[in-house]
Design an enzyme around this catalytic site. Structure first.
Site, PDB file in Angstrom:
ATOM      1  N   ARG A 188      10.464   6.318  -6.118  1.00 38.54           N
ATOM      2  CA  ARG A 188      10.116   6.192  -4.701  1.00 38.54           C
ATOM      3  C   ARG A 188      10.949   5.104  -4.022  1.00 38.54           C
ATOM      4  NH1 ARG A 188       4.234   5.106  -5.498  1.00 38.54           N
ATOM      5  NH2 ARG A 188       4.105   4.632  -3.295  1.00 38.54           N
ATOM      6  N   ARG A 195      -1.701  -2.000  -7.218  1.00 39.30           N
ATOM      7  CA  ARG A 195      -2.376  -0.859  -6.615  1.00 39.30           C
ATOM      8  C   ARG A 195      -2.630   0.231  -7.658  1.00 39.30           C
ATOM      9  NH1 ARG A 195       0.327   1.881  -1.416  1.00 39.30           N
ATOM     10  NH2 ARG A 195       1.376   3.244  -2.874  1.00 39.30           N
ATOM     11  N   ARG A 255      10.853   9.534   7.639  1.00 35.84           N
ATOM     12  CA  ARG A 255      11.268   9.013   6.345  1.00 35.84           C
ATOM     13  C   ARG A 255      12.719   9.324   6.021  1.00 35.84           C
ATOM     14  NH1 ARG A 255       6.301   8.139   3.620  1.00 35.84           N
ATOM     15  NH2 ARG A 255       6.588   7.324   1.528  1.00 35.84           N
ATOM     16  N   ARG A 289      -3.498   5.739  -8.195  1.00 37.84           N
ATOM     17  CA  ARG A 289      -2.743   6.802  -7.538  1.00 37.84           C
ATOM     18  C   ARG A 289      -1.702   7.328  -8.501  1.00 37.84           C
ATOM     19  NH1 ARG A 289      -0.580   5.670  -1.507  1.00 37.84           N
ATOM     20  NH2 ARG A 289       1.366   6.460  -2.358  1.00 37.84           N
ATOM     21  N   LYS A 314       2.133  -1.271   5.144  1.00 33.49           N
ATOM     22  CA  LYS A 314       2.011  -0.474   6.374  1.00 33.49           C
ATOM     23  C   LYS A 314       0.607   0.092   6.555  1.00 33.49           C
ATOM     24  CE  LYS A 314       4.948   2.815   5.420  1.00 33.49           C
ATOM     25  NZ  LYS A 314       5.389   2.581   4.084  1.00 33.49           N
TER      26      LYS A 314
HETATM   27  P1  ADP Z   1       4.096   5.024   0.234  1.00 38.49           P
HETATM   28  O1  ADP Z   1       3.876   4.326   1.545  1.00 38.49           O
HETATM   29  O2  ADP Z   1       3.561   4.231  -0.906  1.00 38.49           O
HETATM   30  O3  ADP Z   1       5.471   5.534   0.077  1.00 38.49           O
HETATM   31  P2  ADP Z   1       2.820   7.394   1.220  1.00 38.49           P
HETATM   32  O4  ADP Z   1       1.365   7.534   1.114  1.00 38.49           O
HETATM   33  O5  ADP Z   1       3.423   7.094   2.558  1.00 38.49           O
HETATM   34  O6  ADP Z   1       3.185   6.295   0.169  1.00 38.49           O
HETATM   35  O7  ADP Z   1       3.557   8.705   0.660  1.00 38.49           O
HETATM   36  C1  ADP Z   1       3.302   9.209  -0.627  1.00 38.49           C
HETATM   37  C2  ADP Z   1       4.207  10.430  -0.896  1.00 38.49           C
HETATM   38  O8  ADP Z   1       3.945  11.454   0.088  1.00 38.49           O
HETATM   39  C3  ADP Z   1       5.702  10.161  -0.782  1.00 38.49           C
HETATM   40  O9  ADP Z   1       6.252   9.636  -1.959  1.00 38.49           O
HETATM   41  C4  ADP Z   1       6.231  11.585  -0.457  1.00 38.49           C
HETATM   42  O10 ADP Z   1       6.292  12.394  -1.605  1.00 38.49           O
HETATM   43  C5  ADP Z   1       5.148  12.152   0.441  1.00 38.49           C
HETATM   44  N1  ADP Z   1       5.442  11.913   1.874  1.00 38.49           N
HETATM   45  C6  ADP Z   1       4.746  11.110   2.723  1.00 38.49           C
HETATM   46  N2  ADP Z   1       5.293  11.115   3.951  1.00 38.49           N
HETATM   47  C7  ADP Z   1       6.374  11.932   3.874  1.00 38.49           C
HETATM   48  C8  ADP Z   1       7.374  12.344   4.797  1.00 38.49           C
HETATM   49  N3  ADP Z   1       7.395  11.895   6.064  1.00 38.49           N
HETATM   50  N4  ADP Z   1       8.322  13.216   4.373  1.00 38.49           N
HETATM   51  C9  ADP Z   1       8.328  13.664   3.128  1.00 38.49           C
HETATM   52  N5  ADP Z   1       7.440  13.313   2.202  1.00 38.49           N
HETATM   53  C10 ADP Z   1       6.465  12.446   2.550  1.00 38.49           C
END
Ligand code: ADP
Length: 190
Positions: free
Chosen positions: A144, A127, A88, A133, A13
């Site tokens: 996750r 990654r 989410r 990360r 994404k």
């Molecule tokens: P990925 O796409 O690899 O899941 P992101 O960068 O989108 O990684 O998100 C990393 C972390 O940030 C998530 O695991 C969560 O803890 C937090 N996070 C991101 N977006 C949200 C959201 N909309 N609601 C709650 N937590 C979020």
């Protein structure tokens, strides 16, 4: 154009959104990036979010919504946006719907990138090696993906019911996947 990008962690994404934002001249708004910036800046919100993120769980809905609301209020978002990492869960779907109704800027399309589980695990391991990360450790990745299946997968159904979902194959070269996304976008008024 207002786009919601859906897909598991590691589905691509973020990468696709970066390519798309240049083409469409609209900002890429990633709640993950916003949260990481808050963590880095050491804001009270960032301090709260850090432990939750490192554990692979979702930061509380009100924190993320507040952050998103602030970001959408910036002038560049008036032209549209590519939302990545939000909504989410179903509560966030409802919150977003209300917020965008208030702004009179409904979502035009939700695009879901589908990538098989084995490939996701492989990509996230790659990654982890490249970017280091903190939430890319095997244990956190597992959590996750569990959270994704349980809470985020239903989000696609929410947009499907509204007739706004397009499901796309996320496997293949970056450019190939990108072309699929471009072809799936609603035609813009010329
Ligand atoms: P990925 O796409 O690899 O899941 P992101 O960068 O989108 O990684 O998100 C990393 C972390 O940030 C998530 O695991 C969560 O803890 C937090 N996070 C991101 N977006 C949200 C959201 N909309 N609601 C709650 N937590 C979020």
């Amino acid at each position: 154009m207002r786009i919601v990008l859906l897909g598991a962690p590691g589905s691509g994404k973020g990468t696709q959104a970066e390519m798309l934002k240049t083409e469409l001249k609209i900002p890429h708004i990633s709640t993950g990036d916003l949260l990481r910036a808050a963590v880095k800046a050491g804001t009270p919100l960032g301090l709260k979010a850090k432990a939750v993120m490192d554990a692979g769980q979702l930061v509380s809905d009100d924190i993320v919504l507040g952050m998103l609301e602030e970001r959408l209020a910036q002038p560049d978002a008036r032209a549209g946006f590519i939302l990545d990492g939000y909504p989410r869960n179903l509560a966030q779907c409802e919150a977003l719907q209300q917020l965008l109704e208030r702004l009179q800027q409904p979502v035009d399309v939700a695009l879901q990138l589908v990538v098989p589980g084995e490939l996701i695990v492989e990509r996230l391991a790659g990654r982890a090696a490249e970017q280091g990360r903190k939430d890319d450790t095997p244990e956190t990745v597992r959590e996750r993906l569990r959270v994704y299946a349980e809470q985020t997968a239903p989000v696609a159904g929410y947009y499907e019911q509204q007739g706004r979902l397009t499901v796309l194959d996320g496997v293949g070269e970056l450019r190939e996947v990108y072309q699929r996304i471009l072809s799936a976008l609603p035609r813009r008024a010329a």
